[in-house]
Design an enzyme around this catalytic site. Sequence first.
Site, PDB file in Angstrom:
ATOM      1  N   GLU A 288      15.107   5.196  11.095  1.00 34.95           N
ATOM      2  CA  GLU A 288      15.645   4.587  12.318  1.00 34.95           C
ATOM      3  C   GLU A 288      14.460   4.311  13.205  1.00 34.95           C
ATOM      4  OE1 GLU A 288      18.857   6.314  14.642  1.00 34.95           O
ATOM      5  OE2 GLU A 288      19.298   7.487  12.864  1.00 34.95           O
TER       6      GLU A 288
ATOM      7  N   CYS B  85      15.918   4.509  22.163  1.00 32.78           N
ATOM      8  CA  CYS B  85      15.735   3.371  21.239  1.00 32.78           C
ATOM      9  C   CYS B  85      16.714   2.275  21.595  1.00 32.78           C
ATOM     10  CB  CYS B  85      16.004   3.770  19.797  1.00 32.78           C
ATOM     11  SG  CYS B  85      15.579   5.431  19.392  1.00 32.78           S
TER      12      CYS B  85
END
Length: 478
Positions: free
Chosen positions: A230, A264
Amino acid sequence: FGPADRRIQVGRVLEATAEDVEQAIARAHRAQKLWDATPAAERAEILNRAAELLEKEMATCIALCTREGGKTLADGVAEVREAVDFCRYYAMQARKEFGAPKLMPGPTGERNQLSLHGRGVFAAISPWNFPLAIFTGQVTAALAAGNAVVAKPAEQTPLVAAYAVQLLHLAGVPGDVLQFLPGDGPTVGARLVSDPRISGVAFTGSTETAWAINQALAARRGPIVPFIAETGGLNAMIVDSSALPEQVVADVISSSFQSAGQRCSALRLLFLQEDVADKIIEMLKGAMAELRLGDPRELATDVGPVIDEEARQMLARHAEKMEREARLIHRLPLPAGTEFGTFFPPQAFELQSPAQLEREVFGPILHIVRFKASELDRVIEAINGSGYGLTFGIHSRIDNTIRYVTQRIHAGNAYVNRNMIGAVVGVQPFGGEGLSGTGPKAGGPHYLYRFAVERTLSVNTTAAGGNASLMSLREGDV
Ligand code: ADP
């Protein structure tokens, strides 16, 4: 030393050596078989117990997130909540998917089944921005699926991770099955992933590190293993002229500045339709001015420090560049008391073109671009053209526009008429595509499969006196 006040020592960490890495992998490797043979329901029970312990020790967890990671108290609560959700969610999935084998269709006289098992030893490599939630998520997923885990926290946040490991051990995860290795990327991380005994890697961090890990894995002579990465995003939000300005402003503020923009999923690039841009920018300035920057231990604080001096300097360099190339809309003053920490004031710039933001800039800097209604396709192209695909937001009250845009944007997590952060485990499975990650999504129903091997078992039941009369039927008889 914590980012809010570098004079205060939060704790001490003894970093793992090359020898520790070797030992940890060897022990984990030996212990994994028994853990995998433990019934999934029992593993689930242990994870549920870990969830209870995390809830019981919530105050300590939040204190560690705040002191070591500079998280506000509200962010700390969300962090613990998410870690608890991961434990319970993966426990539930393990029970459901890793319990009894699934019976497959087949001819009479044969029994076919499919079962899931752990792959071996997983390396879990996590970042500092969710030092408890992401750390716990990676570890518990791998454990739930029957793997042993060697977990490496980020250099900046080993204490809260160590505490989570203690709680998992207390809940019943055997010591050798979960090994904790604090240390830096090159010494511990790189060494871990290049060891052929590592059967899979769960990673969250930068795209650059993901490339390095991918290369290290590719260089190994041995089984080819799963790599779940990720990474970052250049997350955009589109606001058209039908959007409700008050709602837009509140959602932009939380999406860009909550957690000091160090998520993020955070909003980086805001596209405002020109007809409403001036009004919304004016309101944004006002809302930004209301943000309280300061000590994350204070309940009134909205925005805490950024993680370290390196991050602060990177942001300062980017802001300088933006000042030359774009128009500063608003910047918060740095209040007294912030001089001992690594604080960076939230700010917003208006750009001429989205191309001026070339990469993810991890912190509280918002970039705004105006667009004409007729340019919507160009905006969509620009967003997709970045190559990232993590989160996306749209504010509009026109269903056709929402449908048109969401069908064309390539992003793992899209949000309509709300903020674009704070994905909830099991509700908004989280993770991106393209440069943003490999999938499958954390906190989603397909995640655990990636941590498993599948085995089928086909048994000829006629050999043991099955239904032989059915097998001997000729075609014409049925
Ligand atoms: P960030 O920008 O969030 O600090 P990084 O990608 O640098 O992201 O770090 C994420 C995690 O990856 C950290 O735990 C870090 O120590 C680890 N890491 C850094 N370099 C490597 C590497 N070469 N191999 C494995 N792990 C690494």
